[in-house]
Write an enzyme that holds these catalytic residues in place. Structure first.
Site, PDB file in Angstrom:
ATOM      1  N   GLY A   1      41.869 -30.990 -43.490  1.00  0.00           N
ATOM      2  CA  GLY A   1      41.232 -29.700 -43.718  1.00  0.00           C
ATOM      3  C   GLY A   1      40.030 -29.795 -44.630  1.00  0.00           C
ATOM      4  N   ARG A   2      40.043 -30.808 -45.478  1.00  0.00           N
ATOM      5  CA  ARG A   2      38.944 -30.933 -46.444  1.00  0.00           C
ATOM      6  C   ARG A   2      38.588 -32.405 -46.634  1.00  0.00           C
ATOM      7  NH1 ARG A   2      41.417 -30.760 -52.442  1.00  0.00           N
ATOM      8  NH2 ARG A   2      43.494 -31.518 -51.962  1.00  0.00           N
TER       9      ARG A   2
ATOM     10  N   LYS B   1      37.437 -37.004 -49.629  1.00  0.00           N
ATOM     11  CA  LYS B   1      38.327 -35.861 -49.882  1.00  0.00           C
ATOM     12  C   LYS B   1      37.514 -34.823 -50.656  1.00  0.00           C
ATOM     13  CE  LYS B   1      43.091 -35.395 -51.556  1.00  0.00           C
ATOM     14  NZ  LYS B   1      44.251 -36.235 -51.871  1.00  0.00           N
TER      15      LYS B   1
ATOM     16  N   ASP C   1      53.315 -35.907 -43.483  1.00  0.00           N
ATOM     17  CA  ASP C   1      51.875 -36.181 -43.367  1.00  0.00           C
ATOM     18  C   ASP C   1      51.375 -36.977 -44.573  1.00  0.00           C
ATOM     19  OD1 ASP C   1      52.621 -33.542 -44.461  1.00  0.00           O
ATOM     20  OD2 ASP C   1      50.508 -33.402 -45.008  1.00  0.00           O
ATOM     21  N   ASN C   2      52.218 -37.116 -45.581  1.00  0.00           N
ATOM     22  CA  ASN C   2      51.815 -37.880 -46.763  1.00  0.00           C
ATOM     23  C   ASN C   2      52.565 -39.210 -46.845  1.00  0.00           C
ATOM     24  OD1 ASN C   2      50.051 -35.876 -47.552  1.00  0.00           O
ATOM     25  ND2 ASN C   2      51.511 -34.870 -48.901  1.00  0.00           N
TER      26      ASN C   2
HETATM   27  P1  AMP Z   1      47.910 -32.206 -49.044  1.00  0.00           P
HETATM   28  O1  AMP Z   1      48.876 -31.336 -49.751  1.00  0.00           O
HETATM   29  O2  AMP Z   1      46.688 -32.565 -49.840  1.00  0.00           O
HETATM   30  O3  AMP Z   1      48.525 -33.371 -48.391  1.00  0.00           O
HETATM   31  O4  AMP Z   1      47.316 -31.276 -47.888  1.00  0.00           O
HETATM   32  C1  AMP Z   1      48.098 -30.668 -46.882  1.00  0.00           C
HETATM   33  C2  AMP Z   1      47.201 -30.050 -45.840  1.00  0.00           C
HETATM   34  O5  AMP Z   1      46.416 -29.005 -46.409  1.00  0.00           O
HETATM   35  C3  AMP Z   1      46.197 -31.003 -45.207  1.00  0.00           C
HETATM   36  O6  AMP Z   1      46.022 -30.605 -43.881  1.00  0.00           O
HETATM   37  C4  AMP Z   1      44.961 -30.766 -46.026  1.00  0.00           C
HETATM   38  O7  AMP Z   1      43.793 -31.151 -45.360  1.00  0.00           O
HETATM   39  C5  AMP Z   1      45.030 -29.269 -46.244  1.00  0.00           C
HETATM   40  N1  AMP Z   1      44.292 -28.814 -47.441  1.00  0.00           N
HETATM   41  C6  AMP Z   1      44.659 -28.990 -48.733  1.00  0.00           C
HETATM   42  N2  AMP Z   1      43.758 -28.416 -49.561  1.00  0.00           N
HETATM   43  C7  AMP Z   1      42.801 -27.864 -48.776  1.00  0.00           C
HETATM   44  C8  AMP Z   1      41.600 -27.128 -49.033  1.00  0.00           C
HETATM   45  N3  AMP Z   1      41.209 -26.822 -50.276  1.00  0.00           N
HETATM   46  N4  AMP Z   1      40.878 -26.739 -47.964  1.00  0.00           N
HETATM   47  C9  AMP Z   1      41.255 -27.014 -46.714  1.00  0.00           C
HETATM   48  N5  AMP Z   1      42.371 -27.696 -46.411  1.00  0.00           N
HETATM   49  C10 AMP Z   1      43.141 -28.126 -47.418  1.00  0.00           C
HETATM   50 MG    MG Z   2      48.112 -34.903 -47.451  1.00  0.00          MG
END
Ligand code: AMP
Ligand code: MG
Length: 487
Positions: A94-95, A115, A254-255
């Site tokens: 997403g980012r 990121k 996903d992690n």
């Molecule tokens: P994470 O918790 O970082 O593993 O992210 C989980 C999901 O949320 C992934 O698809 C990320 O790309 C998305 N995500 C987390 N933060 C953001 C953000 N600020 N904007 C867009 N997508 C995000």
């Molecule tokens: Mg992640």
């Protein structure tokens, strides 16, 4: 000023070419005022890059995807995932963006990834951005893990973007340039499976074999062997986390990588007072990802990987399930063997100490640490000092040291190898209060404390004068620590 061509950043776009179904070509947002905050010079050298070039204005633009080397095709990667147990069919970057792959000086293919580079089609409600504090946090903690020899993604740079980001407060934006042996996750396979395209699933598995587990190619059933290799890599990884007191905090599927590298440093933290139930993440209300649950969750995530891979194991579902269960059934043993041998090393126990002596000794020690709420990391260094004859410091970890005294006598009778203990028990870890203090200063513009902390944790076993505060537990007034997802 050097131009990108002179910088000689040669990026492949292998993932984008091989997996268009999992790739959305995308561009990073333009940063209004990029400013390099941290550059990992040893890592740059590993990648064959000149740190001076990367520090130049053009180099900084390269690091955040605002200048693209020839041949680069940045993509947002698609993946699915179980988040806190609930399935999301479409998460994706997403980012984040995969800039491309680079061949390092040892000939290994590494992903260069961004990121915080702006919204992508996977952004859902998110703003696509990241802020300075959490990106520095990922840099610090991932480099600490690397320094302790724990498989992990690396951090090449953090660049402040000059953009203000809306969180609880207005905060400075940043992009992290991340390096990984790949970004294939359990969730990548869940996504591929859910497309119903069996050739995609097979190609993805084949590429994971080539890139991460090449020995599986020669097995009778390469896909079962791939699953076995991932199972072994994760069992060993999570054992290493447990041994250093690392709590990942958000072990969603996903992690979890296929390579066995630790990935996505969000609400992670190191345990201080030893308590298996410890949870730091502010969003983990049920304690799903508590310290002691990590091996169980890893096994659960591997079961989700097996489900995704089932059609590759065997044409008959029942036989495929049998094959999956056979491998999954090895996880606990692999994990406990890795953990036990690591714990024996932490205690300097020689290999001829039998398990029926070592195992109860280890378990009793952990009970004592838990009862006494003893600082986990410093205790093992103090124990080495005790073995050298000065037990006072280790004893002072306990309000009532009488039970510990008895334990100590039994342990010393086994003639532990004290010098080897100091090679596996870190003095310096990124302690929560130190990380918070450093990030607060960096957010206000002073990178000094971050640099000082990095200096301590990148040579974790080497006790150095003047760094005493980096080895000490949090002061009492630090209170109950909470971490927040790194958004
Ligand atoms: P994470 O918790 O970082 O593993 O992210 C989980 C999901 O949320 C992934 O698809 C990320 O790309 C998305 N995500 C987390 N933060 C953001 C953000 N600020 N904007 C867009 N997508 C995000
Ligand atoms: Mg992640």
């Amino acid at each position: 000023m050097s131009t990108p061509a002179q910088l000689d950043l040669r990026l492949d776009n292998r993932f984008a070419r091989d997996f268009p179904e999992l790739s959305i070509p995308w561009q990073a947002d333009t940063a209004p005022d990029p400013r390099l905050l941290l550059l990992n010079e040893p890592l740059a050298a590993e990648l064959g890059l000149d740190p001076a070039d990367l520090r130049s204005a053009d180099g900084q633009l390269l690091l955040i995807g605002n200048r693209l080397p020839e041949g680069a095709t940045p993509v947002a990667q698609a993946y699915a995932g179980h988040q806190f147990g609930g399935y999301s069919p479409r998460l994706g970057d997403g980012r984040a963006l995969l800039l491309g792959e680079i061949t390092d000086v040892d000939g290994r293919l590494r992903d260069i990834h961004l990121k915080g580079s702006g919204r992508t089609p996977f952004a859902r409600a998110g703003d696509g951005l990241a802020v300075v504090g959490p990106m520095l946090r990922e840099y610090i903690v991932s480099e600490a893990m690397y320094a302790m020899g724990i498989p992990t993604t690396r951090s090449l740079a953090v660049v402040a973007t000059g953009r203000t980001v809306h969180r609880d407060a207005l905060l400075p934006g940043a992009v992290l340039t991340r390096v990984a042996s790949s970004h294939l996750r359990v969730g990548s396979f869940q996504y591929a499976r859910a497309t119903g395209d069996s050739s995609l699933l097979r190609r993805l598995a084949d590429s994971a074999i080539v890139r991460h587990h090449p020995e599986a190619a020669a097995a009778e059933n390469p896909y079962v062997a791939l699953f076995a290799a991932v199972t072994a890599a994760q069992a060993s990884l999570v054992a290493e986390w447990m041994l250093v007191g690392f709590i990942h905090g958000v072990m969603n599927t996903d992690n979890m990588t296929i390579s066995g590298e630790t990935i996505d440093y969000g609400p992670c933290a190191f345990i201080e007072a030893f308590d298996p139930a410890t949870v730091y993440s502010s969003i983990d209300h049920a304690g799903r990802y508590a310290y002691a649950n990590q091996p169980v969750i890893a096994e659960w995530n591997l079961a989700r990987l097996a489900e995704a891979l089932l059609p590759l194991f065997h044409d008959e579902q029942e036989q495929a399930i049998d094959l999956a269960m056979g491998v999954l059934g090895t996880f606990r043993r692999l994990y406990s063997d890795a953990w036990s041998s690591g714990m024996r090393a932490k205690l300097g126990l020689q290999s001829d100490v039998p398990a029926d002596i070592a195992d109860p000794l280890i378990n009793e020690l952990l009970s004592l640490l838990q009862e006494g709420r003893v600082d986990y990391t410093s205790f093992f260094r103090r124990l080495a000092v005790a073995a050298r004859g000065q037990a006072e410091l280790a004893r002072s970890s306990f309000t009532d040291p009488s039970a510990f005294d008895a334990w100590l006598e039994r342990w010393r009778a086994l003639q532990p190898d004290v010098d080897s203990m100091d090679r596996v028990n870190p003095v310096y870890i990124p302690r929560n209060h130190l990380v918070e203090e450093a990030l607060e200063a960096a957010t206000a513009g002073d990178l000094g404390p971050v640099q000082a902390l990095l200096d301590a944790i990148t040579r974790p076993y080497e006790e150095r004068p003047g760094l005493e505060r980096y080895a000490a537990a949090a002061p009492d007034d630090f209170g109950n620590y909470q971490t927040f997802c790194g958004t």
